[in-house]
Design an enzyme around this catalytic site. Structure first.
Site, PDB file in Angstrom:
ATOM      1  N   GLU A  42       0.593  -1.164   0.361  1.00  0.00           N
ATOM      2  CA  GLU A  42      -0.237   0.171  -0.175  1.00  0.00           C
ATOM      3  C   GLU A  42       0.668   1.456  -0.366  1.00  0.00           C
ATOM      4  OE1 GLU A  42      -1.317  -2.854   1.925  1.00  0.00           O
ATOM      5  OE2 GLU A  42      -2.839  -3.501  -0.157  1.00  0.00           O
TER       6      GLU A  42
ATOM      7  N   ASN B 270      -0.995  -7.749  -3.818  1.00  0.00           N
ATOM      8  CA  ASN B 270      -1.190  -7.391  -4.464  1.00  0.00           C
ATOM      9  C   ASN B 270      -0.115  -6.334  -5.090  1.00  0.00           C
ATOM     10  OD1 ASN B 270      -1.537  -5.211  -1.766  1.00  0.00           O
ATOM     11  ND2 ASN B 270      -2.469  -3.752  -2.873  1.00  0.00           N
TER      12      ASN B 270
ATOM     13  N   ASP C  98      -7.282  -5.324  -4.369  1.00  0.00           N
ATOM     14  CA  ASP C  98      -6.028  -5.610  -3.400  1.00  0.00           C
ATOM     15  C   ASP C  98      -6.524  -7.150  -2.918  1.00  0.00           C
ATOM     16  OD1 ASP C  98      -4.463  -5.999  -1.809  1.00  0.00           O
ATOM     17  OD2 ASP C  98      -5.478  -4.947   0.116  1.00  0.00           O
TER      18      ASP C  98
END
Lengths: 603, 203
Positions: free
Chosen positions: A204, A288, A330
């Site tokens: 992220e 991801n 994700d």
């Protein structure tokens, strides 16, 4: 509303009625077993979080069994002193119990030979406090591991350590991650062939994912394989033989991305590794692709959201399979793979079984990477299944996000049908025990800028309970049949790991704080104990120096699902904790922060 | 600045409620609305910083409260809808929302509640953004122009309902995350809160 939705999209819901009557594991023969080389005979210890290289989390101990588990009682407790999410697995080696806290990653050694298991020593690596700012989903750690007299674990600020298991003395400390690039380390290392295998977190934060081998004796880095970029960086060479055409070609880690996007493309390795000594293959998933805003990364985004089989000595890739090509939601591919040997359609096969974040349980040939089945264990609106000819996940176009638009009722959610929390496999029942969630979400893709060391997400998410209203579930999956045998519904997401034993008992914890023992065959609840805080840890079991069986679990809510409590988040903002808070607004009423080891035994 | 204000005065009353009558009321509200939208045409260049003297505690050596000196810039920004709306935009541009979501928090603490580890006054928030804080807040000094830091801080003040309702943003067009800033009841910022985790030495 759900009935309408399902009828209109023509999608099947796969949710087993619970609990169903007991079922013989398999009429055709014995349940699949892990290879003996990866799952050695029971020795009464618990030396690595997944129990063995096959990741079964199955103990051969049976002093505690379905007949007497109802009498289980507390032997002792121990505070980790840290009020954040306790995702770690307690280890037992010889006569010592090892417990690792979340950041600041304190390792405690408890002496099981003395009453009350007093502290032998503690080791404090003192990670940089600033690393907390680049930990996406609580400052967790998924456990230490033991090998050759050393305890190995990672620290949040990007170090791997080797600690003398007897004395607690630091033998080596190697920095492999850089927090200014958004890299943290949270995974449990795997040790094999004298090497410590670790990977980074930070999908992220626009990091570039990698897996790395360190020499277990010295801490020296031996090789690093990236999961995006040119073949040379990914360690793709002449030995790379993926099963499906979609994974064949030169430098796909560059050509399946917009120019240079692979440099911030994610594909981290923060989950579970497995090792097959017979094939000499290391298995690891990849996280991801980044950012979540998929408009910024057109293409399949190799080699993210998939699984690699690698040569542990050189790092060379042998095969790859992508769970979620061009991931939209994700769906990290970092979950556990359980190595089993079984008969499939009359042929003996070396397989791996994998409950994946995208909502399917995969049965794969672990020699070749061929998918044998991919069956859903969660309600599905975002995908229609996996094409076994091409190996490709079939997305539902209407649920594909685009910038500035809100797509609604996407199931499963960003944490997937099941996140990091590992399942257990019982070779007695042939069932895989899957702790998971029952959630759907609304998703808006938003614009985002890449600034190193800050989040790189680009989505607003709001999660909500799935059909039925319960947010968690614990499913026994019949590996051979490829379908659920029974499911237990839970109010909150089941964010703890599972443990199966030869006593035909399965253990898991809930986010309210209940630690439960259920019958491995029927799912009937046999015993439960309310701990001080919600449970998101990994239960383990071992034979103590007194010759009796113990069960250990860390209680202490947190993690992504429990961030609302661990991080004091404001329930009025549904998008808090990347949308998880919307589904967890009442968790503050059910539990509070904590951090306590609980150890149980029979009277 | 005054000429800019004059230019805009004609347009200011457009958003007034229709129940307001009387030229005096109109003139008064028109002026107020104008101040609310006042803007600087030459904001400070990146290199300059305001010199606020803040405290992060209510305790001082001596019987009184800590000595604090502010330039007044914070008050100007907090009463200006343009600055607050710019701040809302920069809050996303500089990825503040990545850690703090829409105020509810994530890896970073919530900003819409009443708990302020390093102080909830706009000057404290500016200092926190500029200098960073030890438990994970990055330093943005030299990365964001000073006036834009003030705008972000002004927007953050609106998240807890601490700005006038005609200054705070209203509902966005996006996915409904939370009640809009101008609808929230004001919560008095309280200093304190623990820097996670509680077990470690204070940083």
């Amino acid at each position: 509303m759900w009935r309408l939705l399902i009828a209109s999209t023509g999608l099947a819901i796969v949710l087993a009625a619970s609990p169903a009557p007991a079922q013989a594991p398999d009429a055709a023969g014995n349940p699949p077993k892990p290879p003996a080389s990866a799952a050695p005979p029971e020795d009464g210890q618990w030396t690595q979080p997944a129990k063995n290289w096959a990741n079964t989390r199955f103990s051969g101990l049976d002093e505690i069994n379905s007949g007497n588990v109802g009498k289980l009682q507390v032997a002792f407790t121990f505070s980790t002193g840290v009020n954040r999410g306790q995702e770690s697995a307690p280890l037992m080696v010889g006569t010592t119990l090892y417990v690792l806290s979340p950041y600041p990653n304190i390792l405690y050694a408890l002496d099981l030979t003395k009453p009350g298991a007093p502290l032998k020593w503690k080791y404090e690596p003192k990670p940089e406090a600033a690393s907390q700012g680049v930990a996406c989903c609580d400052v967790v750690n998924r456990g230490p591991t033991f090998a050759d007299g050393r305890i190995h674990f990672v620290t949040l600020d990007g170090n791997v350590v080797g600690v003398d298991a007897e004395t607690g003395k630091e033998l080596w400390k190697t920095k492999v991650g850089d927090i200014n690039k958004g890299e943290t380390l949270t995974m449990a290392p795997l040790v094999a062939r004298g090497k410590v295998f670790v990977g980074n977190s930070g999908g992220e934060y626009g990091v570039r994912g990698w897996v790395q081998a360190l020499d277990a004796a010295s801490g020296k880095s031996l090789w690093t394989a990236f999961n995006t970029g040119p073949d040379a960086d990914v360690k793709i060479g002449p030995d790379f033989k993926p099963f499906y055409d979609q994974d064949k070609g030169k430098d796909l880690g560059v050509s399946t991305w917009p120019p240079d996007a692979w440099k911030q493309g994610g594909g981290t390795v923060w989950g579970w590794l497995a090792y097959d000594p017979d094939l000499n293959l290391l298995y690891h998933g990849t996280g991801n692709p980044g950012p979540w805003n998929h408009d910024l990364r057109q293409g399949d985004n190799k080699w993210t959201a998939g699984i690699f089989a690698r040569d542990p000595d050189s790092g060379a890739a042998r095969w790859f399979y992508q769970w979620s090509p061009h991931d939209l939601y994700d769906w990290d591919g970092i979950n556990e793979q359980i190595l089993l040997d079984m008969t499939w359609k009359g042929q003996p096969r070396k397989v791996l079984v994998r409950p994946e974040r995208n909502g399917y349980v995969y049965l794969m040939d672990r020699t070749t990477g061929e998918v044998l089945y991919a069956n859903p264990f969660h309600v599905m609106t975002a995908t229609k299944g996996v094409d076994l000819k091409t190996g490709r996940l079939q997305y539902v176009p209407e649920k594909a996000p685009e910038t500035g638009k809100v797509v609604r009722d996407v199931c499963p959610t960003a944490p997937g049908a099941k996140d990091w929390n590992p399942s257990a496999y019982s070779e007695r029942t042939g069932y895989l025990y899957i702790p998971h969630v029952n959630l759907c979400m609304d998703w808006e893709t938003t614009e985002v800028n890449y600034i190193a060391g800050t989040p790189y997400v680009g989505a607003e998410v709001r999660m909500k309970p799935g059909p039925g209203g319960h947010r968690g579930a614990f499913t026994a999956w019949d590996v051979r049949q490829g379908k659920a045998a029974w499911t237990i519904k839970e109010t909150f997401p089941v964010w703890s790991g599972a443990l199966a034993t030869a006593g035909n008992v399965v253990f898991y914890g809930t986010m309210e704080g209940w630690f439960k023992a259920v019958d491995a065959t029927t799912g009937a609840v046999l015993w439960q104990f309310k701990t001080g805080s919600g449970i998101i840890g990994q239960p383990t079991t071992f034979k103590g120096p007194d010759g009796h069986q113990y069960v250990a679990i860390l209680s202490g809510v947190g993690g992504w699902a429990g961030a609302i409590v661990a991080g004091d988040l404001d329930p009025r903002d549904g998008t808090a904790a990347k949308g998880f808070v919307n589904a967890m607004r009442d968790l503050k009423d059910a539990t509070t922060k904590g951090g306590t080891l609980h150890v149980f035994r029979l009277p | 600045m005054s000429s800019g204000c004059r230019e805009r005065r004609a347009r200011c009353p457009r958003g007034l409620p229709s129940r307001v009558f009387g030229p005096a009321a109109l003139l008064f509200l028109g002026l107020a609305a104008c101040e609310r939208e006042d803007r600087e045409y030459r904001p400070n260049p990146v290199a300059t910083e305001t010199e606020e003297r803040i405290a992060m505690t209510s305790l001082t050596a001596g019987p009184t409260t800590p000595e604090i000196y502010t330039t007044g810039k914070g008050k100007d920004f907090e009463q200006n809808a343009y600055h607050v709306s710019q701040g809302q935009k920069y809050f996303a541009w500089f990825n503040c929302n990545g850690c703090h979501a829409n105020g509810g928090g994530d890896s970073g603490p919530a900003l819409m509640d009443d708990t302020w580890i390093y102080g909830g006054a706009i000057e404290n928030i500016v200092a926190t953004i500029r200098e960073g804080r030890p438990n994970g807040m990055p330093s943005f000094r030299g990365r964001i122009p000073d006036d834009q830091i003030w705008e972000i801080a002004a927007y953050i003040r609106s998240m807890g309902g601490n700005l006038p309702k005609d200054v705070a943003p209203s509902r966005r067009d996006d996915l409904h995350a939370r009640p809009s800033e101008n609808r929230l009841p004001a919560v008095e910022p309280k200093p304190g809160g623990s820097t996670p985790p509680a077990a470690t030495q204070p940083q």
